[in-house]
Enzyme design. Structure first.
Site, PDB file in Angstrom:
ATOM      1  N   PRO A  92      12.328  12.500   0.601  1.00  0.00           N
ATOM      2  CG  PRO A  92      10.748  11.461   1.989  1.00  0.00           C
ATOM      3  CD  PRO A  92      10.876  12.298   0.745  1.00  0.00           C
ATOM      4  CB  ALA A 129      11.749   7.317   3.080  1.00  0.00           C
ATOM      5  N   GLY A 130      12.461   4.559   0.911  1.00  0.00           N
ATOM      6  CA  GLY A 130      11.845   3.709  -0.109  1.00  0.00           C
ATOM      7  C   GLY A 130      11.180   4.503  -1.219  1.00  0.00           C
ATOM      8  CG  LEU A 131       9.314   7.812  -0.597  1.00  0.00           C
ATOM      9  CD1 LEU A 131       8.895   9.192  -0.092  1.00  0.00           C
ATOM     10  CD2 LEU A 131       8.071   7.040  -1.037  1.00  0.00           C
ATOM     11  N   GLY A 132      12.812   6.160  -3.646  1.00  0.00           N
ATOM     12  CA  GLY A 132      13.665   6.261  -4.842  1.00  0.00           C
ATOM     13  C   GLY A 132      14.494   7.527  -4.913  1.00  0.00           C
ATOM     14  CB  SER A 133      15.801   9.872  -2.348  1.00  0.00           C
ATOM     15  OG  SER A 133      16.613   8.993  -1.604  1.00  0.00           O
ATOM     16  CB  ALA A 190      16.780   6.036  -8.739  1.00  0.00           C
ATOM     17  CB  ALA A 191      15.009  11.053  -7.833  1.00  0.00           C
ATOM     18  CG  ASP A 221      13.868   2.872  -6.871  1.00  0.00           C
ATOM     19  OD1 ASP A 221      12.821   2.225  -7.043  1.00  0.00           O
ATOM     20  OD2 ASP A 221      14.358   3.083  -5.748  1.00  0.00           O
TER      21      ASP A 221
HETATM   22  O1  PMV Z   1      11.642  -0.188   0.042  1.00  0.00           O
HETATM   23  P1  PMV Z   1      11.739  -0.160  -1.429  1.00  0.00           P
HETATM   24  O2  PMV Z   1      10.894   0.896  -2.043  1.00  0.00           O
HETATM   25  O3  PMV Z   1      13.130  -0.195  -1.942  1.00  0.00           O
HETATM   26  O4  PMV Z   1      11.013  -1.456  -1.945  1.00  0.00           O
HETATM   27  C1  PMV Z   1      11.378  -2.755  -1.668  1.00  0.00           C
HETATM   28  C2  PMV Z   1      10.477  -3.635  -2.445  1.00  0.00           C
HETATM   29  C3  PMV Z   1      10.606  -5.115  -2.149  1.00  0.00           C
HETATM   30  O5  PMV Z   1       9.665  -5.760  -2.962  1.00  0.00           O
HETATM   31  C4  PMV Z   1      10.276  -5.396  -0.700  1.00  0.00           C
HETATM   32  C5  PMV Z   1      12.001  -5.638  -2.415  1.00  0.00           C
HETATM   33  C6  PMV Z   1      12.383  -5.681  -3.877  1.00  0.00           C
HETATM   34  O6  PMV Z   1      13.596  -5.818  -4.130  1.00  0.00           O
HETATM   35  O7  PMV Z   1      11.526  -5.640  -4.755  1.00  0.00           O
END
Ligand code: PMV
Length: 321
Positions: free
Chosen positions: A102, A105-109, A111-112, A153
């Site tokens: 997704p 959502a912070g799952l590195g989409s 970069a993948a 990522d």
């Molecule tokens: O939401 P993500 O997976 O991009 O993670 C952010 C992680 C933090 O530690 C909150 C910020 C960072 O730059 O490391």
């Protein structure tokens, strides 16, 4: 006609989000959700067909040469990446993207996507690049979209497995054991910058409380690595629960995340926490088996989350398959 194929995994942050901003270690792990890109040669320009998003974007080479990278979006950055890799600037490329990961959502989409695009174009034109070159190119592409990404990522998408990130340096570790996870996306938009600055404000207001908490979060990352190396899934689950307490205490939780976390725990997950910036986004739950996964997944879906059953993945970028 030859088709180039490449794929790369997404990631979760298992421990150390936010405390990593203050030079403490964080752990990121590749997951079995992947992005896959197919590429073909066409007469001219670059076409990006994002199947999951139902969007097709076309670029002429002239457009790409004059593109202002300050204003470029995710699709522009991929087109620029392909253009950079083209051995013959007189022929174009058509890219077809299919992703399980997704977005936003912070799952590195992103970069993948960058890594799988590079892999696909390498396969198409028989280009030879080392993993570190792939990761570096993807990092450049990530900078266009995210400004100052940490480099986690693109590294995870390239190398897979597990990595420890500390003080801007990346230490890749072997992942001997793959644990199963449930990933639930709240679909609540989060603003990583705002959440990071919220922690900074709290730290200024209550230094004697927040500084030790951040330090404990860093210590917990080390314990979590040990638990993985010892293949001790119960310990890892406990650590995830403790970690969630710390994350809540620094103000990056969210009511919906907490509800998903508690329902997962109450239905047998060994541990559950938010992953990434918090304030929305995704939570992860550590589970033992598939039966349990389906039961928890059904419950979380009925609460309105998007749910993925995944595992930690040893594998990074794949070229030609
Ligand atoms: O939401 P993500 O997976 O991009 O993670 C952010 C992680 C933090 O530690 C909150 C910020 C960072 O730059 O490391």
């Amino acid at each position: 006609m030859k088709v180039g194929i490449g794929s790369a995994p997404g990631k979760i942050i298992l421990a150390g989000e936010h405390s990593v901003v203050y030079g403490l270690p964080a752990i990121a792990v590749a997951i079995s959700l992947r992005c896959r890109v197919e590429s073909r040669e066409i007469a001219e320009g670059i076409t990006i067909d994002a199947k999951d998003l139902n969007t097709v974007s076309n670029y002429t080479f002239d457009q790409l040469r004059s593109l202002d990278t300050e204003l470029a979006d995710g699709t522009d950055s991929i087109a620029l990446l392909v253009y950079k890799l083209l051995p013959d600037k007189n022929r174009g490329v058509y890219l077809e993207i299919q992703s399980d990961i997704p977005i936003s959502a912070g799952l590195g989409s992103s970069a993948a996507l960058a890594v799988s695009t590079i892999a696909s174009v390498m396969d198409l034109f028989d280009l030879e690049l080392s993993k570190s070159q792939i990761s570096e190119l993807a990092f450049e592409s990530e900078k266009i979209i995210h400004g100052q990404p940490s480099g986690i990522d693109n590294s995870i998408a390239t190398y897979g497995g597990l990595l420890v990130f500390k003080d801007s340096s990346i230490d890749l570790k072997e992942l001997k054991q793959s644990f199963s996870l449930i990933i639930a996306n709240t679909r609540i938009e989060r603003d990583t910058k705002k959440l990071v600055s919220g922690v900074a404000d709290l730290k200024t207001q209550f230094p004697d409380l927040i500084n030790p908490t951040l330090k404990l979060m860093g210590d917990l990352s080390i314990e979590a690595i040990n638990s993985i190396e010892e293949n001790n899934i119960h310990k890892l689950g406990q650590l995830m629960n403790i970690n969630q307490g710390y994350l809540d205490s620094i103000g990056v939780g969210h009511e919906f995340l907490s509800r998903l976390i508690w329902v997962s725990r109450n239905n047998g997950a060994l541990g559950a926490k938010l992953t990434g910036a918090g304030g929305g986004g995704c939570m992860i739950a550590l589970i033992r088996d598939n039966r349990e996964a389906i039961q928890i997944s059904d419950k979380l879906k009925s609460m309105g989350a998007d749910v993925y059953i995944a595992s930690m993945s040893v594998e990074g970028v794949r070229i030609g398959e």
